[in-house]
Design a protein around this motif. Structure first.
Motif, PDB file in Angstrom:
ATOM      1  N   LEU A  50       1.030  -1.373  -0.363  1.00 50.23           N
ATOM      2  CA  LEU A  50      -0.028   0.385  -0.513  1.00 50.23           C
ATOM      3  C   LEU A  50       1.088   1.578   0.051  1.00 50.23           C
ATOM      4  O   LEU A  50       1.719   1.539   0.453  1.00 50.23           O
ATOM      5  CB  LEU A  50      -1.106   0.692   0.841  1.00 50.23           C
ATOM      6  CG  LEU A  50      -1.271  -1.262   1.647  1.00 50.23           C
ATOM      7  CD1 LEU A  50      -2.664  -1.379   2.967  1.00 50.23           C
ATOM      8  CD2 LEU A  50      -2.833  -1.332   0.530  1.00 50.23           C
ATOM      9  N   THR A  51       1.025   1.936  -0.652  1.00 48.20           N
ATOM     10  CA  THR A  51       1.116   3.619  -0.676  1.00 48.20           C
ATOM     11  C   THR A  51       0.214   4.629  -0.158  1.00 48.20           C
ATOM     12  O   THR A  51      -1.105   4.437  -1.063  1.00 48.20           O
ATOM     13  CB  THR A  51       2.020   3.878  -2.369  1.00 48.20           C
ATOM     14  OG1 THR A  51       0.689   4.041  -3.054  1.00 48.20           O
ATOM     15  CG2 THR A  51       3.324   2.887  -2.580  1.00 48.20           C
ATOM     16  N   THR A  52       0.540   5.997  -0.187  1.00 48.44           N
ATOM     17  CA  THR A  52      -0.024   6.740   0.135  1.00 48.44           C
ATOM     18  C   THR A  52       0.769   8.224  -0.092  1.00 48.44           C
ATOM     19  O   THR A  52       1.973   8.093   0.557  1.00 48.44           O
ATOM     20  CB  THR A  52      -0.028   7.372   2.177  1.00 48.44           C
ATOM     21  OG1 THR A  52      -0.690   5.924   2.394  1.00 48.44           O
ATOM     22  CG2 THR A  52      -1.256   8.363   2.315  1.00 48.44           C
ATOM     23  N   ASP A  53       0.840   8.636  -1.034  1.00 45.08           N
ATOM     24  CA  ASP A  53       1.015   9.982  -2.176  1.00 45.08           C
ATOM     25  C   ASP A  53       2.459   9.474  -2.308  1.00 45.08           C
ATOM     26  O   ASP A  53       3.413  10.148  -1.748  1.00 45.08           O
ATOM     27  CB  ASP A  53       1.569  11.221  -0.452  1.00 45.08           C
ATOM     28  CG  ASP A  53       0.502  11.506  -0.237  1.00 45.08           C
ATOM     29  OD1 ASP A  53      -1.194  12.005  -0.871  1.00 45.08           O
ATOM     30  OD2 ASP A  53       0.052  12.033   1.452  1.00 45.08           O
ATOM     31  N   THR A  55       4.269   6.915  -1.291  1.00 42.58           N
ATOM     32  CA  THR A  55       5.521   6.196   0.011  1.00 42.58           C
ATOM     33  C   THR A  55       5.083   5.057   0.369  1.00 42.58           C
ATOM     34  O   THR A  55       3.489   5.550   0.954  1.00 42.58           O
ATOM     35  CB  THR A  55       5.179   7.388   1.427  1.00 42.58           C
ATOM     36  OG1 THR A  55       5.999   8.845   0.789  1.00 42.58           O
ATOM     37  CG2 THR A  55       6.200   7.150   2.261  1.00 42.58           C
ATOM     38  N   VAL A  56       5.958   4.371   1.057  1.00 43.52           N
ATOM     39  CA  VAL A  56       5.178   3.129   0.874  1.00 43.52           C
ATOM     40  C   VAL A  56       4.310   2.915   2.495  1.00 43.52           C
ATOM     41  O   VAL A  56       5.042   3.592   3.300  1.00 43.52           O
ATOM     42  CB  VAL A  56       6.035   1.540   1.151  1.00 43.52           C
ATOM     43  CG1 VAL A  56       5.819   0.327   2.249  1.00 43.52           C
ATOM     44  CG2 VAL A  56       6.827   1.327  -0.075  1.00 43.52           C
ATOM     45  N   SER A  57       3.080   2.513   2.979  1.00 41.73           N
ATOM     46  CA  SER A  57       2.121   2.962   3.766  1.00 41.73           C
ATOM     47  C   SER A  57       1.719   1.579   4.635  1.00 41.73           C
ATOM     48  O   SER A  57       1.347   1.404   5.999  1.00 41.73           O
ATOM     49  CB  SER A  57       1.599   3.422   3.705  1.00 41.73           C
ATOM     50  OG  SER A  57       0.452   3.527   3.105  1.00 41.73           O
ATOM     51  N   GLY A  58       1.855   0.449   3.701  1.00 42.42           N
ATOM     52  CA  GLY A  58       1.697  -0.928   4.579  1.00 42.42           C
ATOM     53  C   GLY A  58       2.184  -1.657   3.527  1.00 42.42           C
ATOM     54  O   GLY A  58       2.405  -1.805   2.294  1.00 42.42           O
TER      55      GLY A  58
END
Length: 150
Positions: A50-53, A55-58
């Motif tokens: 998962l990414t947010t903006d 960036t790897v976030s999960g």
């Protein structure tokens, strides 16, 4: 891996099959892992991160969790990270991977990149199981791998 390479090359999806084969052969010739078996995700690719903006976030899908050679998961850096980030990732990884581990990781990454390329091509062609969005990360990973191997 050789069958994947031959398939992708036969479809014109790999610009330099000889260079890809050389990365694989170097990885196969690298000394094996002689450290303790480490916990590994086992299936780190774009569909399981998962990414947010940007960036790897999960990370999801731990169905392939196992213990073994860290090269298996370290290979994901070429698939998941943008240009210029692979070396920084490996430098920050604890314990820092040795040259043999990175050689084996490149081999695993070649296999994953080729799988993504073939699955992406199948998606473009409308074939069952194909996912067109998998092709671009596979091609980018292969380009990064070949650049770091030179």
């Amino acid at each position: 891996m050789i069958e994947q390479l031959d398939s992708a090359a036969g479809l014109g999806l790999v610009p330099d099959p000889g260079a890809v084969r050389a990365v694989w052969e170097d990885a196969a010739a690298a000394p094996g892992w002689d450290g303790p078996a480490l916990w590994l995700h086992g299936d780190l690719h774009p569909a399981n991160v998962l990414t947010t903006d940007g960036t790897v976030s999960g990370v999801v899908d731990f169905g392939d969790l196992f213990a073994g050679d860290p090269a298996f998961d370290l290979a994901s850096a070429w698939i998941l990270l943008p240009d210029g980030a692979v070396d920084r990732f490996h430098a920050a990884y604890q314990l820092a991977p040795d040259a043999a581990t990175l050689r084996r990781a490149r081999g695993w990454a070649v296999g994953r990149a080729l799988a993504c390329i073939l699955i992406g091509d199948a998606g473009v062609r409308g074939q069952p199981g194909g996912k067109p969005t998998w092709g671009p990360p596979g091609h980018a990973a292969l380009r990064r791998l070949l650049a770091t191997a030179r």
